[in-house]
Design a protein around this motif. Structure first.
Motif, PDB file in Angstrom:
ATOM      1  N   THR A  34      17.430  -8.882 -17.707  1.00 29.36           N
ATOM      2  CA  THR A  34      17.971 -10.220 -17.942  1.00 29.36           C
ATOM      3  C   THR A  34      18.068 -10.464 -19.440  1.00 29.36           C
ATOM      4  O   THR A  34      17.106 -10.210 -20.177  1.00 29.36           O
ATOM      5  CB  THR A  34      17.072 -11.307 -17.330  1.00 29.36           C
ATOM      6  N   ASN A  35      19.208 -10.953 -19.886  1.00 29.55           N
ATOM      7  CA  ASN A  35      19.396 -11.350 -21.283  1.00 29.55           C
ATOM      8  C   ASN A  35      19.720 -12.836 -21.339  1.00 29.55           C
ATOM      9  O   ASN A  35      20.676 -13.301 -20.711  1.00 29.55           O
ATOM     10  CB  ASN A  35      20.528 -10.547 -21.932  1.00 29.55           C
ATOM     11  N   LEU A  36      18.904 -13.563 -22.078  1.00 26.42           N
ATOM     12  CA  LEU A  36      19.132 -14.989 -22.307  1.00 26.42           C
ATOM     13  C   LEU A  36      19.661 -15.155 -23.727  1.00 26.42           C
ATOM     14  O   LEU A  36      18.931 -14.934 -24.694  1.00 26.42           O
ATOM     15  CB  LEU A  36      17.836 -15.779 -22.131  1.00 26.42           C
ATOM     16  N   ASP A  73      16.515 -25.657 -23.879  1.00 28.16           N
ATOM     17  CA  ASP A  73      15.923 -25.173 -25.124  1.00 28.16           C
ATOM     18  C   ASP A  73      14.654 -24.404 -24.792  1.00 28.16           C
ATOM     19  O   ASP A  73      13.840 -24.854 -23.976  1.00 28.16           O
ATOM     20  CB  ASP A  73      15.603 -26.344 -26.047  1.00 28.16           C
ATOM     21  N   ILE A  74      14.457 -23.243 -25.420  1.00 24.32           N
ATOM     22  CA  ILE A  74      13.333 -22.385 -25.050  1.00 24.32           C
ATOM     23  C   ILE A  74      11.994 -23.049 -25.366  1.00 24.32           C
ATOM     24  O   ILE A  74      11.025 -22.905 -24.606  1.00 24.32           O
ATOM     25  CB  ILE A  74      13.441 -20.986 -25.714  1.00 24.32           C
ATOM     26  N   LEU A 108      12.592 -12.992 -10.501  1.00 25.51           N
ATOM     27  CA  LEU A 108      11.921 -14.019 -11.292  1.00 25.51           C
ATOM     28  C   LEU A 108      11.137 -13.392 -12.440  1.00 25.51           C
ATOM     29  O   LEU A 108      11.094 -13.946 -13.544  1.00 25.51           O
ATOM     30  CB  LEU A 108      10.987 -14.836 -10.394  1.00 25.51           C
ATOM     31  N   ALA A 109      10.519 -12.232 -12.193  1.00 22.45           N
ATOM     32  CA  ALA A 109       9.790 -11.531 -13.262  1.00 22.45           C
ATOM     33  C   ALA A 109      10.711 -11.205 -14.425  1.00 22.45           C
ATOM     34  O   ALA A 109      10.361 -11.399 -15.594  1.00 22.45           O
ATOM     35  CB  ALA A 109       9.154 -10.249 -12.720  1.00 22.45           C
ATOM     36  N   SER A 110      11.900 -10.709 -14.119  1.00 27.47           N
ATOM     37  CA  SER A 110      12.852 -10.352 -15.163  1.00 27.47           C
ATOM     38  C   SER A 110      13.204 -11.565 -16.023  1.00 27.47           C
ATOM     39  O   SER A 110      13.230 -11.491 -17.256  1.00 27.47           O
ATOM     40  CB  SER A 110      14.111  -9.756 -14.519  1.00 27.47           C
ATOM     41  N   VAL A 111      13.446 -12.696 -15.370  1.00 30.23           N
ATOM     42  CA  VAL A 111      13.820 -13.917 -16.091  1.00 30.23           C
ATOM     43  C   VAL A 111      12.636 -14.472 -16.884  1.00 30.23           C
ATOM     44  O   VAL A 111      12.774 -14.854 -18.057  1.00 30.23           O
ATOM     45  CB  VAL A 111      14.358 -14.964 -15.102  1.00 30.23           C
ATOM     46  N   THR A 112      11.465 -14.510 -16.258  1.00 29.26           N
ATOM     47  CA  THR A 112      10.268 -14.996 -16.945  1.00 29.26           C
ATOM     48  C   THR A 112       9.993 -14.182 -18.203  1.00 29.26           C
ATOM     49  O   THR A 112       9.718 -14.738 -19.280  1.00 29.26           O
ATOM     50  CB  THR A 112       9.053 -14.923 -16.003  1.00 29.26           C
ATOM     51  N   CYS A 115      12.228 -15.074 -20.997  1.00 27.55           N
ATOM     52  CA  CYS A 115      11.854 -16.346 -21.624  1.00 27.55           C
ATOM     53  C   CYS A 115      10.774 -16.135 -22.682  1.00 27.55           C
ATOM     54  O   CYS A 115      10.865 -16.665 -23.806  1.00 27.55           O
ATOM     55  CB  CYS A 115      11.358 -17.330 -20.568  1.00 27.55           C
ATOM     56  N   TYR A 116       9.748 -15.361 -22.340  1.00 29.67           N
ATOM     57  CA  TYR A 116       8.678 -15.112 -23.310  1.00 29.67           C
ATOM     58  C   TYR A 116       9.191 -14.322 -24.512  1.00 29.67           C
ATOM     59  O   TYR A 116       8.771 -14.553 -25.651  1.00 29.67           O
ATOM     60  CB  TYR A 116       7.522 -14.363 -22.641  1.00 29.67           C
ATOM     61  N   ASP A 117      10.099 -13.381 -24.268  1.00 31.63           N
ATOM     62  CA  ASP A 117      10.664 -12.601 -25.365  1.00 31.63           C
ATOM     63  C   ASP A 117      11.473 -13.500 -26.302  1.00 31.63           C
ATOM     64  O   ASP A 117      11.334 -13.418 -27.532  1.00 31.63           O
ATOM     65  CB  ASP A 117      11.557 -11.485 -24.795  1.00 31.63           C
TER      66      ASP A 117
END
Length: 408
Positions: A34-36, A73-74, A108-112, A115-117
Motif C-alpha cells: 500500500t502506498n499513501l 491528514d496523517i 488492514l495490516a498493509s494500510v496500517t 500510515c506509520y511509515d
C-alpha cells in the motif's frame, strides 16, 4: 493530506529450495503493498506478507481500507489511530470475512503499516525514533484495546509504559550497539544435509551464534538426524531453534518433541495448528522446561491473549505483517510484557519493519533484546535494506520504516 492511494502486487520467486518448510514447499515471497501519497511530497509504504496466490486479494482489501483515508491528514489520523483501527477492522461487510483474520486483516495490516511509515517520514525520523519519543498516552492512542479489557485497559497500558521510562536511557545504548540477529536460512526444509552443514559454518563465520532448522518431515528420523547435525556443526554453545511450521498433530508432536531434547533446542516453533491453544498448553507442559514459540500464523491480539492466559508458549512471534500492522503488534507486545514473555517477531518481511519495532519494545517497554530473525533472500529489492554485520542488525537512520521497495 493523503490525496492518492495505490496498491501493488509484488511477487518474488526464490528457487533452489530457499524459503521452504514442511507445509510451504514452493513459496513465492510476496508483498501486498500500500502506498499513501501525501501532498507534502511523502509516500507512506506498508505491506502484508503472503506466499503468492491470493496476494491480489489482499491488495484489493488494502485498497478498500486505504480509500477511506483519502483526504485525511496523517497527524490527525495517528492522534487517535486506535479508533480508526477499530472502525476499519470492524467494517461490517469485511468483518464477516474474518473477523480480524485472513485476507481482510492482512489488507488492514498493509494500510496500517503505510500510515506509520508516512507518519515517521513526515516527521523526518526513523520509525523506531518516532515511537520511542512518543509519550505513553500518545502510544496508547494508536492502539485498539477492544476485547483486551479483561487483561489490559488503556489506563493500565499507560501505567506499564510509564513504569519503564526510568530505564530508557540505559536501554537506548542498543542504538549504537545494534540488535542481535539469528539466521533462519541455514536449514530450509528442502536443503540437503550437506547444504545445511555448509550453511551453519557460513552463518557462524558471519557472526551468528543463533540459528534455526526447519523440521516436520513425515519420517521423524530425518528431523532427529538433521537437528543433531546442526548441533554438531554449530557446537554446544550455539543457540538452535527448531520450526515445524504447524506440521504435526498433537499426538505426533507429543511423540517427536521429546526426541529433540537431547540436542538441547532453545525452542520448538509452531508444532501444531496455530488456532489450537489447548493443544499447545498440553505440549508445553509435556516438554517443559523446553519452551514453545508461536505467533507466525496467529492473526490477532485476542488469540495472543488466550495463549498468554493459558501459559502455552515461552516466546511470542507476533508479526506486524500478519496481525493488523504496527498498531496491533504494539498491543500484543504490551500484553507480553505484562506476562513476562519475550517477543521475538517472525520476519517474513525480511526484518525491514521489525528492526524498528524490536528497538521500541526494548527501549520503551523494557523487553529483553534477545534477537531478531534474519532472512536474506529479498534484501536487494529494498531501497534501504537491513544492514547486518557480525550477526547484528545495525540501527536504521533513514526516515520511515525501511519498507520502500525499489520496484514499487
Amino acid at each position: 493530506m493523503i490525496f492518492k492511494i495505490s496498491t501493488a502486487d509484488a511477487r518474488y520467486p526464490l528457487g533452489s529450495g530457499a524459503g521452504s518448510d514442511a507445509i510451504h514447499r514452493n513459496p513465492i515471497y510476496s508483498y501486498a503493498v500500500t502506498n499513501l501519497h501525501d501532498d507534502s511530497g511523502h509516500t507512506g509504504t506498508g505491506f502484508a506478507f503472503t506466499l503468492g496466490e491470493g496476494n491480489d486479494l489482499v491488495c484489493k482489501a488494502a485498497q478498500f481500507f486505504a480509500d477511506q483515508l483519502k483526504g485525511r491528514d496523517i497527524e490527525e489520523l495517528m492522534a487517535d489511530f486506535g479508533k480508526v483501527f477499530n472502525e476499519l477492522s470492524n467494517e461490517q461487510q469485511f468483518r464477516w470475512l474474518g473477523p480480524h483474520k485472513g485476507v481482510a486483516h492482512l489488507g488492514l495490516a498493509s494500510v496500517t503499516n503505510a500510515c506509520y511509515d508516512l507518519w515517521a517520514k513526515k516527521r523526518g525520523v526513523p520509525l523506531w525514533k518516532l515511537l520511542i519519543d512518543l509519550k505513553p498516552e500518545e502510544i496508547v492512542n494508536t492502539l485498539d484495546f477492544s476485547y483486551l479489557e479483561d487483561e489490559m485497559t488503556k489506563e493500565q497500558a499507560i501505567e506499564l509504559l510509564q513504569s519503564n521510562i526510568g530505564g530508557k536511557e540505559e536501554r537506548s545504548k542498543i542504538i549504537e550497539k545494534g540488535y542481535p540477529g539469528y539466521d533462519t536460512s541455514i536449514g530450509w526444509f528442502n536443503y540437503s544435509d550437506e547444504k545445511v552443514r555448509e550453511n551453519v559454518h557460513k552463518a557462524m563465520a558471519e557472526g551468528f551464534t543463533a540459528m534455526k532448522l526447519k523440521v516436520g518431515s513425515k519420517e521423524f528420523e530425518r528431523d532427529i538426524r538433521r537437528s543433531h547435525l546442526v548441533r554438531e556443526a554449530a557446537g554446544d554453545s550455539a543457540t538452535i531453534m527448531l520450526d515445524a511450521n504447524q506440521q504435526w498433530t498433537l499426538p505426533q508432536a507429543l511423540e517427536i518433541c521429546p526426541q529433540f531434547l537431547s540436542m538441547n533446542p532453545y525452542w520448538i516453533e509452531e508444532p501444531t495448528h496455530p488456532d489450537d491453544v489447548l493443544a499447545h498448553k498440553v505440549l508445553a507442559e509435556a516438554i517443559a522446561p523446553t519452551k514453545l514459540a508461536l505467533g507466525e500464523h496467529v492473526p490477532n491480539r485476542i488469540i495472543f491473549k488466550n495463549y498468554l492466559q493459558t501459559k502455552s508458549a515461552g516466546f511470542m512471534q507476533v508479526d506486524a505483517v500478519r496481525v493488523g500492522g504496527v498498531s496491533e503488534f504494539i498491543s500484543v507486545s504490551l500484553l507480553c510484557k505484562k506476562y513476562g514473555i519475550p517477543v521475538v517477531p517472525h520476519v517474513g518481511d525480511m526484518g525491514q519493519l521489525h528492526q524498528h519495532l524490536v528497538l521500541f519494545n526494548h527501549i520503551s517497554m523494557g523487553h529483553e533484546a534477545l534477537f531478531l530473525e534474519h532472512i536474506p533472500h529479498l534484501q536487494k529489492h529494498f531501497v534501504h535494506p537491513v544492514n547486518i554485520k557480525g550477526g547484528v542488525y545495525k540501527t536504521p537512520m533513514e526516515p520511515g520504516s525501511s519498507c520502500d521497495l525499489k520496484e514499487f
